[in-house]
Design a protein around this motif. Structure first.
Motif, PDB file in Angstrom:
ATOM      1  N   HIS A  49      57.438  10.964  48.213  1.00 29.99           N
ATOM      2  CA  HIS A  49      56.694  12.222  48.340  1.00 29.99           C
ATOM      3  C   HIS A  49      57.654  13.357  48.668  1.00 29.99           C
ATOM      4  O   HIS A  49      58.677  13.135  49.324  1.00 29.99           O
ATOM      5  CB  HIS A  49      55.655  12.122  49.456  1.00 29.99           C
ATOM      6  N   ARG A 138      51.537  32.338  42.825  1.00 21.42           N
ATOM      7  CA  ARG A 138      50.405  31.419  42.649  1.00 21.42           C
ATOM      8  C   ARG A 138      50.760  30.033  43.203  1.00 21.42           C
ATOM      9  O   ARG A 138      49.997  29.438  43.979  1.00 21.42           O
ATOM     10  CB  ARG A 138      50.056  31.322  41.159  1.00 21.42           C
ATOM     11  N   LEU A 139      51.954  29.541  42.848  1.00 26.03           N
ATOM     12  CA  LEU A 139      52.351  28.204  43.295  1.00 26.03           C
ATOM     13  C   LEU A 139      52.604  28.180  44.799  1.00 26.03           C
ATOM     14  O   LEU A 139      52.277  27.199  45.471  1.00 26.03           O
ATOM     15  CB  LEU A 139      53.611  27.750  42.550  1.00 26.03           C
ATOM     16  N   GLY A 142      49.280  27.921  46.401  1.00 21.26           N
ATOM     17  CA  GLY A 142      48.736  26.584  46.179  1.00 21.26           C
ATOM     18  C   GLY A 142      49.434  25.536  47.040  1.00 21.26           C
ATOM     19  O   GLY A 142      48.782  24.689  47.652  1.00 21.26           O
ATOM     20  N   LEU A 146      47.836  23.316  50.248  1.00 22.06           N
ATOM     21  CA  LEU A 146      47.872  21.854  50.368  1.00 22.06           C
ATOM     22  C   LEU A 146      48.595  21.416  51.637  1.00 22.06           C
ATOM     23  O   LEU A 146      48.209  20.417  52.254  1.00 22.06           O
ATOM     24  CB  LEU A 146      48.528  21.255  49.122  1.00 22.06           C
ATOM     25  N   LEU A 150      46.869  19.063  54.390  1.00 21.24           N
ATOM     26  CA  LEU A 150      47.488  17.866  54.958  1.00 21.24           C
ATOM     27  C   LEU A 150      47.548  17.959  56.480  1.00 21.24           C
ATOM     28  O   LEU A 150      47.332  16.963  57.174  1.00 21.24           O
ATOM     29  CB  LEU A 150      48.885  17.651  54.361  1.00 21.24           C
TER      30      LEU A 150
ATOM     31  N   MET B 110      43.368  26.799  42.706  1.00 25.78           N
ATOM     32  CA  MET B 110      44.815  26.770  42.436  1.00 25.78           C
ATOM     33  C   MET B 110      45.120  26.963  40.960  1.00 25.78           C
ATOM     34  O   MET B 110      46.098  27.615  40.599  1.00 25.78           O
ATOM     35  CB  MET B 110      45.416  25.468  42.964  1.00 25.78           C
ATOM     36  N   MET B 184      46.081  14.635  48.506  1.00 25.82           N
ATOM     37  CA  MET B 184      46.722  15.930  48.725  1.00 25.82           C
ATOM     38  C   MET B 184      48.163  15.935  48.249  1.00 25.82           C
ATOM     39  O   MET B 184      48.626  16.909  47.672  1.00 25.82           O
ATOM     40  CB  MET B 184      46.604  16.320  50.193  1.00 25.82           C
ATOM     41  N   TYR B 185      48.861  14.821  48.457  1.00 20.24           N
ATOM     42  CA  TYR B 185      50.218  14.731  47.901  1.00 20.24           C
ATOM     43  C   TYR B 185      50.156  14.769  46.374  1.00 20.24           C
ATOM     44  O   TYR B 185      50.990  15.384  45.711  1.00 20.24           O
ATOM     45  CB  TYR B 185      50.920  13.458  48.370  1.00 20.24           C
ATOM     46  N   GLN B 187      47.879  16.266  44.543  1.00 18.27           N
ATOM     47  CA  GLN B 187      47.618  17.652  44.126  1.00 18.27           C
ATOM     48  C   GLN B 187      48.890  18.479  44.254  1.00 18.27           C
ATOM     49  O   GLN B 187      49.190  19.316  43.409  1.00 18.27           O
ATOM     50  CB  GLN B 187      46.511  18.256  44.991  1.00 18.27           C
ATOM     51  N   TYR B 188      49.631  18.202  45.319  1.00 17.41           N
ATOM     52  CA  TYR B 188      50.869  18.958  45.541  1.00 17.41           C
ATOM     53  C   TYR B 188      51.851  18.732  44.392  1.00 17.41           C
ATOM     54  O   TYR B 188      52.396  19.672  43.820  1.00 17.41           O
ATOM     55  CB  TYR B 188      51.499  18.553  46.877  1.00 17.41           C
ATOM     56  N   LEU B 189      52.022  17.449  44.035  1.00 18.85           N
ATOM     57  CA  LEU B 189      52.910  17.129  42.904  1.00 18.85           C
ATOM     58  C   LEU B 189      52.413  17.802  41.638  1.00 18.85           C
ATOM     59  O   LEU B 189      53.188  18.333  40.842  1.00 18.85           O
ATOM     60  CB  LEU B 189      52.957  15.614  42.695  1.00 18.85           C
ATOM     61  N   VAL B 191      50.439  20.578  41.323  1.00 20.10           N
ATOM     62  CA  VAL B 191      50.605  22.036  41.379  1.00 20.10           C
ATOM     63  C   VAL B 191      52.074  22.415  41.219  1.00 20.10           C
ATOM     64  O   VAL B 191      52.426  23.254  40.400  1.00 20.10           O
ATOM     65  CB  VAL B 191      50.084  22.590  42.732  1.00 20.10           C
ATOM     66  N   MET B 192      52.940  21.752  41.979  1.00 15.30           N
ATOM     67  CA  MET B 192      54.359  22.122  41.969  1.00 15.30           C
ATOM     68  C   MET B 192      55.080  21.592  40.733  1.00 15.30           C
ATOM     69  O   MET B 192      56.183  22.007  40.431  1.00 15.30           O
ATOM     70  CB  MET B 192      55.057  21.581  43.226  1.00 15.30           C
ATOM     71  N   TYR B 210      48.239   8.951  41.993  1.00 17.93           N
ATOM     72  CA  TYR B 210      47.770   9.533  43.250  1.00 17.93           C
ATOM     73  C   TYR B 210      46.356  10.099  43.128  1.00 17.93           C
ATOM     74  O   TYR B 210      45.501   9.859  43.964  1.00 17.93           O
ATOM     75  CB  TYR B 210      48.711  10.646  43.711  1.00 17.93           C
TER      76      TYR B 210
END
Lengths: 367, 367
Positions: A49, A138-139, A142, A146, A150, B110, B184-185, B187-189, B191-192, B210
């Motif tokens: 992660h 935007r990112l 976002g 998140l 978390l 997002m 959430m991880y 979604q993070y991956l 989005v980013m 995920y």
């Protein structure tokens, strides 16, 4: 908000006054948070992660904050007669600080605040790391959203692993869920209320009620008390304490943001004025102002590019109209109310002293 | 995603095949949600909270969704030998649907998605209610963010009031917290990761792992099993089911979004193509394309204003390169894997049939 913004601790001036060493409590809470997040960092590495998520939360906590909710939670445990190992109360207290991190990170996204606790806001840090521009904006938002989510999830995990006595779990969870709901409704009113009249004192107080009185004072105290198995009487006392102490706490924050602290430990700021934050202070100023002053306030407050010279003019109006003095009187009367409630509460002496010390520190801000 | 977007139920074609009436389960779950949110609406009125928050969550749930997680949760309870009153499992199942609402509402903010489940996304509804413009855009996103946060808080409240057996509470909470963290991880991956190469099949599969495999399949099944007091063996079986079934489920969704369903129940769409969603289908297409086709895909996919004519060209490339057929083969092999795992699981017959029915429905999409 300068007090929350500063790394300065509320514990320094009260520790000698009583037998609960709040410096030790704060170290215990911070220790739980550090251990928990270190484990999260290890787990993230193991699972591939992104490490910056845990790091963002750690940096946010390291940036300061008075841990007022955590301290109130543990003091609430003592006030309710908690005996022996306070580990469960301390873990719930640590959970509250992660919950605060979540709430403030999301607040800063919604307001697009530049800074928090003297450092760039999380979404601004991420935006900068992404190189700026529309996509980075935007990112960044976002990613920060998140990170906040978390932080809330981890707050729940700390709560779920606090080893509460089975008979008390239901009450603790109920109080925690109620607190979350109240805070989110408060944020909703705050966000959606920006169209509201800035001179609406009642509306400003209602937001304080949700965002500060309950979440910052009443629920943390009650959560600690619930961990100790407190009855109705203690819970009611904390409800009676929550509103006056929460309002006084927030009114002091509003004064500090605009005027700084008497002792200069906290410098006057521009953030609330630039943001056009609907504070009781501003509402009083608009209410007490003559037409010319009122026009100037309307013209200046809420200007993103407000300059120090213009801020000084606003401060002058809030001073000469008596809005500042009136706010001080509101704080004083609420602080007196707090002391009367404590006089009748009959809490164990150590807890009583700790509560009086925290109340004085949070509302009088004498350092 | 058409399947989640359509109000169409997964239960229709499998109910006759086995003894767990999934239509009844779905009604029970929806009943819990309706009662819970009605109470929240009453409480909001009583406390002067804005009514549109609860209403937004109700509208979101009413717009459809297959309740796949909720159904898997209750079937997981049966598979683990759950006997008698399934009320606790149904309440945890309902909690999962509020969690999904939270996750999708935040996802749509997002991505600034225009629609969800065939209706305008929550932040777009709020933006429109605020009259449009830059301020409405900011407030709409902020309001929707808080609606999402409240949905998550209410999901936790449903979990906390599921009357779990004390000995099983810890495992259930642990699985729930793990699920939230994983999503959430993910979604993070997601989005980013938009900077990531669109032809990265591994990266696309990691996000599925995920966002879908664990959160949509494995954890819901395990949560139901944990409510029934399941042991390691059942949990491991659900872990082995999660990945192939989750991947097949997501790959089917990706195909449906681009090509629609063979029976025409779900029309081909433009959303994934306009959004430039990094799907395995697209990654395969780019990998199998010749230089000219590859240039066209790069030119067309991700265009916000993509027209149907251009989408047809993309579909044609994904067809002739064999990307569509390859994706179908990936789904088929994963579905076979699921059946082999079930063959060895030795679940009670009713649960076994329900799981096979859900797997067929979710991956083959034969209606």
């Amino acid at each position: 908000m300068c007090p929350l913004g500063s790394g300065e601790s509320v514990t320094s001036s009260v520790v000698d006054a009583q037998a609960i060493d709040l410096r030790v409590v704060q170290r215990q809470v911070d220790g739980v948070l550090e251990d928990f997040l270190s484990e999260k960092a290890r787990a993230a590495t193991g699972r591939g992660h992104p490490p910056e998520v845990v790091q963002s939360v750690r940096d946010f906590l390291a940036a300061g904050g008075k841990r007022i909710r955590a301290l109130l939670c543990v003091v609430g445990w003592h006030a309710a007669g908690g005996q022996g190992d306070a580990a469960s109360a301390v873990r719930v207290a640590a959970s509250l600080e992660l919950f605060v991190a979540f709430a403030l990170i999301h607040d800063d996204i919604m307001d697009d605040s530049a800074s928090r606790r003297g450092r760039p806001a999380v979404h601004r840090v991420m935006r900068a790391q992404l190189g700026g521009g529309e996509r980075a904006e935007r990112l960044g938002a976002g990613g920060a959203l998140l990170v906040g989510n978390l932080a809330l999830t981890w707050a729940q995990e700390l709560l779920h692993t606090a080893r509460l006595e089975p008979g008390r779990q239901r009450l603790v969870h109920g109080l925690y869920d109620a607190m979350l709901e109240e805070v989110m409704y408060g944020q909703y009113l705050d966000v959606m209320g920006t169209g509201r009249g800035a001179d609406d004192i009642e509306a400003a107080l209602r937001i304080i009620r949700y965002k500060t009185a309950t979440a910052t004072i009443e629920r943390p105290l009650q959560l600690g008390a619930a961990v100790a198995g407190a009855g109705e009487a203690v819970m009611d006392t904390f409800t009676r304490l929550g509103l006056p102490l929460g309002e006084a706490f927030q009114l002091r924050d509003d004064l500090l943001d605009v005027f700084g602290s008497p002792d200069g430990a906290c410098a006057p700021g521009l953030s609330d004025l630039r943001e056009g934050k609907r504070t009781v202070l501003l509402a009083l100023g608009l209410g007490l102002a003559d037409p010319v002053q009122r026009e100037r306030l309307g013209h200046l407050v809420g200007r993103a590019a407000l300059e120090e010279r213009e801020a000084a003019e606003v401060r002058d109006i809030l001073q000469v109209t008596g809005a500042r003095e009136q706010t001080e009187r509101m704080i004083a009367s609420r602080y007196e109310h707090v002391l009367r409630v404590l006089d009748q509460a009959g809490f164990p002496q150590a807890a009583d002293r700790a509560l009086r010390g925290l109340a004085a520190k949070a509302t009088q801000y004498t350092s």
